[in-house]
Scaffold this active site. Structure first.
Site, PDB file in Angstrom:
ATOM      1  N   ASN A   7      35.244  30.447  34.658  1.00 40.07           N
ATOM      2  CA  ASN A   7      34.599  30.769  35.933  1.00 40.07           C
ATOM      3  C   ASN A   7      33.139  31.070  35.574  1.00 40.07           C
ATOM      4  O   ASN A   7      32.818  32.167  35.122  1.00 40.07           O
ATOM      5  CB  ASN A   7      35.301  31.982  36.549  1.00 40.07           C
ATOM      6  CG  ASN A   7      34.729  32.340  37.896  1.00 40.07           C
ATOM      7  OD1 ASN A   7      33.720  31.781  38.336  1.00 40.07           O
ATOM      8  ND2 ASN A   7      35.347  33.293  38.553  1.00 40.07           N
ATOM      9  N   ARG A  89      36.713  26.835  37.783  1.00 40.74           N
ATOM     10  CA  ARG A  89      36.582  27.227  39.191  1.00 40.74           C
ATOM     11  C   ARG A  89      35.285  26.614  39.689  1.00 40.74           C
ATOM     12  O   ARG A  89      34.217  26.836  39.120  1.00 40.74           O
ATOM     13  CB  ARG A  89      36.514  28.742  39.294  1.00 40.74           C
ATOM     14  CG  ARG A  89      36.216  29.166  40.702  1.00 40.74           C
ATOM     15  CD  ARG A  89      36.058  30.643  40.828  1.00 40.74           C
ATOM     16  NE  ARG A  89      35.820  30.963  42.230  1.00 40.74           N
ATOM     17  CZ  ARG A  89      34.939  31.873  42.623  1.00 40.74           C
ATOM     18  NH1 ARG A  89      34.228  32.544  41.755  1.00 40.74           N
ATOM     19  NH2 ARG A  89      34.772  32.102  43.901  1.00 40.74           N
ATOM     20  N   HIS A 178      37.989  31.240  48.921  1.00 38.25           N
ATOM     21  CA  HIS A 178      39.168  31.956  48.404  1.00 38.25           C
ATOM     22  C   HIS A 178      40.421  31.072  48.488  1.00 38.25           C
ATOM     23  O   HIS A 178      41.543  31.595  48.492  1.00 38.25           O
ATOM     24  CB  HIS A 178      39.479  33.250  49.188  1.00 38.25           C
ATOM     25  CG  HIS A 178      38.510  34.363  48.987  1.00 38.25           C
ATOM     26  ND1 HIS A 178      38.183  35.240  50.002  1.00 38.25           N
ATOM     27  CD2 HIS A 178      37.795  34.770  47.911  1.00 38.25           C
ATOM     28  CE1 HIS A 178      37.330  36.128  49.555  1.00 38.25           C
ATOM     29  NE2 HIS A 178      37.056  35.861  48.294  1.00 38.25           N
ATOM     30  N   ARG A 239      28.798  42.245  52.713  1.00 40.54           N
ATOM     31  CA  ARG A 239      28.507  41.189  53.708  1.00 40.54           C
ATOM     32  C   ARG A 239      28.984  41.624  55.091  1.00 40.54           C
ATOM     33  O   ARG A 239      30.045  42.233  55.215  1.00 40.54           O
ATOM     34  CB  ARG A 239      29.217  39.887  53.319  1.00 40.54           C
ATOM     35  CG  ARG A 239      28.603  39.219  52.118  1.00 40.54           C
ATOM     36  CD  ARG A 239      29.431  38.022  51.691  1.00 40.54           C
ATOM     37  NE  ARG A 239      29.825  38.155  50.298  1.00 40.54           N
ATOM     38  CZ  ARG A 239      30.841  37.514  49.726  1.00 40.54           C
ATOM     39  NH1 ARG A 239      31.564  36.672  50.413  1.00 40.54           N
ATOM     40  NH2 ARG A 239      31.115  37.699  48.464  1.00 40.54           N
ATOM     41  N   GLU A 380      43.978  34.037  40.488  1.00 36.09           N
ATOM     42  CA  GLU A 380      43.294  32.750  40.665  1.00 36.09           C
ATOM     43  C   GLU A 380      43.218  31.977  39.354  1.00 36.09           C
ATOM     44  O   GLU A 380      43.323  30.759  39.348  1.00 36.09           O
ATOM     45  CB  GLU A 380      41.888  33.006  41.221  1.00 36.09           C
ATOM     46  CG  GLU A 380      41.931  33.394  42.686  1.00 36.09           C
ATOM     47  CD  GLU A 380      40.674  34.104  43.160  1.00 36.09           C
ATOM     48  OE1 GLU A 380      40.434  35.249  42.763  1.00 36.09           O
ATOM     49  OE2 GLU A 380      39.928  33.500  43.940  1.00 36.09           O
TER      50      GLU A 380
END
Ligand code: ADP
Length: 399
Positions: A7, A89, A178, A239, A380
């Site tokens: 990642n 990823r 996601h 956010r 993940e």
């Protein structure tokens, strides 16, 4: 067969190596401060053995070379040749990619083409891919996209009501993110429910620093809260999620803020942090407990937004089998799960088993709940490894 999962970020690479025969992680770590005056590599392997090496790491390729050396020195691997493949990823696949994909020059070009949609992520994901090609050109590489799982969303859910050419010419639409996590927990939920994933109707809540919810009907994503970018939807750590877009013009006009400042405010200074000063839900909870009104409000706004999405997605899905909680907040915070599930029995038949919730059991709904409530830790990296392995097995001439 061993698979390395990467990642890559702008100055860091998170990595994990999986043994796919046993489906276990054998090593996990991070290369940090790439390109800075001092960098380091850190990883754990075996029975909690930890290695840290400080060194100047000029670029991502140097980081990968150093990692290879360290893995060999510490006998985690005999060489990189022991790796069967690398799974990356990749944040944005645009409309090109609806599933994990074997990387070749054409795939790289397409990832570059959609980079304007994820300027902070795709270019650095590509740097990771190119670093592996440089260090070991024969390694099979697979891209697993955050957006891919949501490519089944129908056009009436992914189109925005803007002039149509912004979609056709500029790619402005909902993509969702996601996806790897929503897909992973959906499959785990199906196993738990002992149902075929193609027959499962789920609402999956990924609540971490970034947060999103997905509506999954018959195993496929039919809507999700994040949009063109990961800014839309739920309230997140920093956010704002959904707001009236006219707020942006209002702030620009009245406070003389430019696009860059507004971008920074909406992405980095809003959400939980904007409301109560911290983006760490643990701190929000502690402060709320000790009577801090802003922290309480942040919790309320966070959960209220989630409830609205649960209501909306229940309507579009029809009969929901389970509501799935995942991500740092949803996996660990019984208070947040309780607030989200409160007062939903009369409308949706949702009833929490409070003791199971406090114990963080996998099944936290009461026997009378019409929708199962499940806590499923996301993974993940494992999902990327599994998807990569699947592609490797499908290749001709596999060893
Ligand atoms: P990321 O999106 O960065 O992967 P995570 O999934 O690790 O984030 O989630 C991070 C969030 O989870 C933080 O807000 C953190 O405070 C929250 N969190 C972690 N553990 C707990 C806990 N025990 N109780 C409440 N919140 C928690």
């Amino acid at each position: 067969m061993k698979i390395l999962v990467l990642n890559s970020g702008s100055s860091s690479i998170k990595f994990q190596i999986f043994d796919m025969q046993k489906i276990v992680s054998i090593c996990q770590g991070v290369i940090e401060q790439i390109g800075e005056s001092r960098g380091h590599i850190k990883f754990v392997y075996g029975k909690e053995k930890e290695i840290t090496k400080k060194s100047v790491i000029k670029d991502h390729s140097v980081g990968i070379e150093l990692l290879e050396e360290l893995l060999i020195d510490n006998k985690v691997l005999k060489s990189f040749d022991e790796l069967r493949a690398v799974g990356h990823r990749v944040v944005h696949g645009g409309e090109y990619f609806s599933k994990p994909t074997l990387i070749n020059d054409e795939v790289i070009k397409k990832i570059e083409k959609v980079s304007p949609l994820a300027p902070l992520h795709n270019p650095v994901n590509l740097i990771g891919i190119k670093a592996i090609s440089k260090v070991n050109p024969s390694l099979i590489q697979v891209a697993v996209f955050d957006t891919a799982f949501h490519q089944t969303i129908p056009n009436y859910a992914y189109e925005y009501a803007l002039p149509y050419e912004y979609y056709t010419q500029n790619g402005v639409r909902r993509y969702g993110f996601h996806g790897t996590s929503h897909h992973f927990v959906a499959k785990e939920a199906a196993k738990f429910l002992q149902k075929d994933i193609d027959k499962c109707n789920l609402i999956t809540l990924h609540l971490g620093n970034g947060a999103s919810v997905a509506a999954i009907k018959n195993g496929k994503s039919i809507d999700t809260s994040m949009g063109l970018t990961p800014l839309e939807g739920l309230v997140m750590g920093t956010r704002c999620g959904d707001i009236d877009p006219a707020i942006i013009f209002y702030l620009a006009r009245n406070l003389n803020l430019d696009i860059k400042e507004l971008d920074n405010i909406l992405n980095k200074k809003s959400g939980l942090k904007g409301i109560c000063g911290t983006n760490d839900m643990r701190e929000v909870e502690q402060r709320a407990k000790s009577g801090d009104k802003r922290a309480k409000l942040a919790q309320e706004i966070f959960c209220y937004r989630i409830k609205k999405y649960i209501g909306a997605y229940s309507v579009i899905i029809g009969k929901v089998d389970a509501l799935v909680f995942t991500g740092g907040i949803a996996e660990h915070s019984s208070i947040i799960r309780e607030k989200i599930c409160s007062d939903l029995y009369d409308t949706l038949g949702i009833k929490l088993n409070k003791e199971a919730n406090l114990r963080h059991d996998r099944l936290i709904s009461s026997n009378t709940s019409k929708i199962k409530l499940l806590v499923i830790p996301t993974n993940e990296e494992l999902e990327i490894a599994k998807q990569t392995y699947k592609i490797v097995l499908s290749l001709p001439n596999r060893v």
